[in-house]
Design a protein around this motif. Structure first.
Motif, short mmCIF file in Angstrom:
data_model
loop_
_atom_site.label_atom_id
_atom_site.label_comp_id
_atom_site.label_asym_id
_atom_site.label_seq_id
_atom_site.Cartn_x
_atom_site.Cartn_y
_atom_site.Cartn_z
N ILE A 138 17.78 91.93 63.25
CA ILE A 138 17.32 91.08 64.34
C ILE A 138 18.13 91.41 65.60
N ALA A 139 17.43 91.78 66.64
CA ALA A 139 18.10 92.08 67.91
C ALA A 139 18.67 90.80 68.50
N GLY B 65 15.90 88.76 69.61
CA GLY B 65 14.84 89.65 70.05
C GLY B 65 13.95 90.07 68.89
N ASN B 66 13.62 91.33 68.86
CA ASN B 66 12.73 91.89 67.87
C ASN B 66 13.31 91.75 66.45
N VAL B 67 12.45 91.42 65.50
CA VAL B 67 12.84 91.32 64.09
C VAL B 67 12.22 92.49 63.36
N ASP C 13 26.36 99.99 64.31
CA ASP C 13 27.28 99.52 65.34
C ASP C 13 28.31 98.60 64.67
N ALA C 14 29.58 98.87 64.89
CA ALA C 14 30.65 98.10 64.27
C ALA C 14 30.68 96.65 64.75
N ARG C 15 30.04 96.37 65.87
CA ARG C 15 30.03 95.00 66.39
C ARG C 15 28.92 94.14 65.81
N ALA C 16 28.03 94.72 65.04
CA ALA C 16 26.89 93.99 64.49
C ALA C 16 27.35 92.91 63.52
N PRO D 298 28.95 89.68 71.73
CA PRO D 298 29.23 91.11 71.55
C PRO D 298 28.40 91.77 70.44
N ALA D 299 27.83 90.99 69.53
CA ALA D 299 27.04 91.57 68.44
C ALA D 299 25.67 91.98 68.97
N PRO D 300 25.33 93.27 68.91
CA PRO D 300 24.04 93.71 69.44
C PRO D 300 22.86 93.33 68.53
N TYR D 301 23.13 93.14 67.25
CA TYR D 301 22.07 92.75 66.31
C TYR D 301 22.68 92.13 65.07
N TRP D 302 21.82 91.47 64.32
CA TRP D 302 22.21 90.88 63.03
C TRP D 302 21.44 91.60 61.94
N VAL D 303 22.11 91.88 60.84
CA VAL D 303 21.45 92.42 59.66
C VAL D 303 21.70 91.43 58.53
N LEU D 304 20.61 90.90 57.98
CA LEU D 304 20.69 89.92 56.91
C LEU D 304 19.92 90.42 55.70
#
Length: 155
Positions: free
Chosen positions: A123-124, A87-89, A106-109, A131-137
């Motif tokens: 990144i959404a 989704g949105n970046v 969120d612990a699932r990210a 289960p991961a709601p978003y990614w953080v890179l």
């Protein structure tokens, strides 16, 4: 006569290498190893310290993850996801990166972070089964990474 479809070129590739300051600080391993080994065998103390330094430096280089946007997929280290499921970046500076991975995260990210890089992207993830709601890179070039994801999604 038909041509085989050639793979599309990589639109973004970044290896999250440590900065020079880490390798400069790592030089302190040489005297530390030499200090420990001098009572055992002074002749091999400095060469052993240099060898340990080289082993550590090469290990840091070889274990640095890569972020790739290619063929409609985002690959971050060992993880991979189609860009159509993103989704949105959001671009993250130092403060917003700290907030994104801090106590409210969120612990699932999915996180791909390197402490020597102080900006990145969030990144959404719109995949309903992931289960991961978003990614953080973390990235040294978050704007280019975001543009590559958007371009791959539009293609």
């Amino acid at each position: 006569m038909t041509r085989d479809a050639s793979p599309s070129p990589v639109s973004y590739r970044e290896r999250l290498l440590p900065g020079p300051s880490l390798f400069i600080a790592l030089v302190l391993v040489i005297p530390a190893v030499a200090l420990v080994l001098t009572p055992i065998n002074g002749q091999w103390a400095i060469p052993a310290g240099v060898l340990i330094y080289v082993i550590l430096a090469v290990t840091f280089l070889l274990l640095s993850p890569v972020i790739i946007v290619s063929d409609g997929r985002l690959t971050a280290g060992r993880a991979e996801i189609p860009v159509s499921l993103l989704g949105n970046v959001e671009l993250l500076g130092a403060e917003s990166l700290r907030a994104a991975i801090g106590p409210g995260a969120d612990a699932r990210a999915f996180l791909l972070l390197r402490g020597w890089i102080h900006r990145g992207v969030k990144i959404a993830n719109v995949d309903p089964v992931d289960p991961a709601p978003y990614w953080v890179l973390t990235s040294r070039h978050p704007q280019r990474l975001a543009e590559a994801i958007e371009a791959a999604r539009a293609a």
